[in-house]
Write a protein that holds these residues in place. Structure first.
Motif, PDB file in Angstrom:
ATOM      1  N   VAL A  33       4.861  -0.320   9.344  1.00  0.00           N
ATOM      2  CA  VAL A  33       5.958   0.629   9.553  1.00  0.00           C
ATOM      3  C   VAL A  33       7.294  -0.015   9.206  1.00  0.00           C
ATOM      4  O   VAL A  33       8.139   0.594   8.526  1.00  0.00           O
ATOM      5  N   VAL A  34       7.493  -1.254   9.611  1.00  0.00           N
ATOM      6  CA  VAL A  34       8.736  -1.962   9.285  1.00  0.00           C
ATOM      7  C   VAL A  34       8.853  -2.132   7.771  1.00  0.00           C
ATOM      8  O   VAL A  34       9.930  -1.949   7.197  1.00  0.00           O
ATOM      9  N   GLY A  35       7.766  -2.462   7.096  1.00  0.00           N
ATOM     10  CA  GLY A  35       7.786  -2.603   5.637  1.00  0.00           C
ATOM     11  C   GLY A  35       8.153  -1.309   4.939  1.00  0.00           C
ATOM     12  O   GLY A  35       8.965  -1.302   4.006  1.00  0.00           O
ATOM     13  N   LEU A  36       7.588  -0.198   5.380  1.00  0.00           N
ATOM     14  CA  LEU A  36       7.903   1.090   4.756  1.00  0.00           C
ATOM     15  C   LEU A  36       9.351   1.500   5.015  1.00  0.00           C
ATOM     16  O   LEU A  36      10.029   2.023   4.123  1.00  0.00           O
ATOM     17  N   ILE A  37       9.851   1.240   6.209  1.00  0.00           N
ATOM     18  CA  ILE A  37      11.253   1.550   6.518  1.00  0.00           C
ATOM     19  C   ILE A  37      12.175   0.703   5.640  1.00  0.00           C
ATOM     20  O   ILE A  37      13.177   1.208   5.109  1.00  0.00           O
ATOM     21  N   LEU A  38      11.843  -0.577   5.467  1.00  0.00           N
ATOM     22  CA  LEU A  38      12.656  -1.434   4.604  1.00  0.00           C
ATOM     23  C   LEU A  38      12.648  -0.942   3.161  1.00  0.00           C
ATOM     24  O   LEU A  38      13.685  -0.973   2.485  1.00  0.00           O
TER      25      LEU A  38
END
Length: 87
Positions: A33-38
């Motif tokens: 999720v953090v990767g996709l938000i970034l």
């Protein structure tokens, strides 16, 4: 009597194994999720002109890399983008 003890021991082992896998899965989900938000934030700031470079296309391959790799996947995509390689 011995069957009951074996059943209780098997349940305790199963609960321990499930706890370990859910703990690892939670970490992987948070990283994805953090990767996709970034990825979306990097594209937003590139489109608005706040940072240089070209926009990273959001397609199935880039989303899959970000979902599986998380933050490291985003860094890989940015480095490939800066090198002129698009996925």
């Amino acid at each position: 009597m011995i069957e009951t003890i074996i059943a209780i021991a098997l349940v305790i082992v199963a609960v321990g194994v499930l706890y370990y896998f859910f703990k690892q899965a939670t970490t992987l989900i948070i990283n994805a999720v953090v990767g996709l938000i970034l990825l979306f934030l990097i594209n937003y700031f590139q489109v608005t002109g706040m940072i240089g470079g070209t926009e990273i296309p959001i397609n199935w391959a880039t989303v899959l890399i970000c979902a599986l790799g998380g933050v490291i996947g985003v860094v890989l995509l940015v480095l490939l983008n800066l090198a002129g390689i698009t996925i």
